[in-house]
Each structure stands twice: as C-alpha cells, then as structure tokens.
Design a protein around this motif. Structure first.
Motif: not given
Length: 99
Positions: A59-68, A70-80
């Motif tokens: 459960s801890s591993a899955l929760a950590s993976a979900a948090a990471v 989620g952060l990666l999804v909402f992290w702004p992509a670098p502009r080209q």
C-alpha cells in the motif's frame, strides 16, 4: 508435643511438597494438547503479521507511486519555443555564433 514430633511433621510436609511438585512437573496429554494449541495460535499470529506487513508495504509503495505520478502529470512541461532574451541577442551580435 516435643521437638522431634515437629521435625517429623516438617519432613512429611516437605515430602508431600516434593511429590506435589513432581506431579506438577510431569506432562500429561492435556498439557501436550494445550502446548500444541498455543504453538498453532502463535504460528497463525506470525503468518498474519507477515501478511499484514506485506499489505502495508504494498500500500505504501502504491501510494508513493500515485503521488509521484500525480506530481509528474501536473508538472509544467518545458516549452520548446522559448523566445531568446535580449542579453542573448546582444552577446550573439557582439561575439558571433558559438560564443
């Protein structure tokens, strides 16, 4: 009653205690059954604890993976298509390409 009678009584009492302790120390089939039931409960408890640890770890591993994730999804992509800055343009015009 004299001293010898008291001493004889103490000896009889100690022999009775010795016999009582000997009977208490002897294992009976009921003792063996109780020991087996106790050990079976201990084994079941250990297995339950091991499964519980596995579940908590998973459960801890899955929760950590979900948090990471989620952060990666909402992290702004670098502009080209970033515009060049004025300082970069000044350096490039003064020093040429590859400064």
């Amino acid at each position: 009653m004299n001293i010898n009678d008291d001493h004889a009584s103490e000896i009889d009492d100690s022999q009775d205690l010795d016999a009582l302790f000997a009977r208490a120390a002897a294992l009976t089939p009921a003792d063996q059954g109780a020991a087996e039931r106790f050990l079976a409960r201990q084994q079941t408890r250990r297995q339950h604890t091991a499964r519980q640890r596995w579940r908590v770890g998973l459960s801890s591993a899955l929760a950590s993976a979900a948090a990471v994730g989620g952060l990666l999804v909402f992290w702004p992509a670098p502009r080209q298509d970033l515009p060049t800055s004025e300082a970069y343009s000044a350096y490039q015009s003064a020093l040429g390409d590859g400064w």
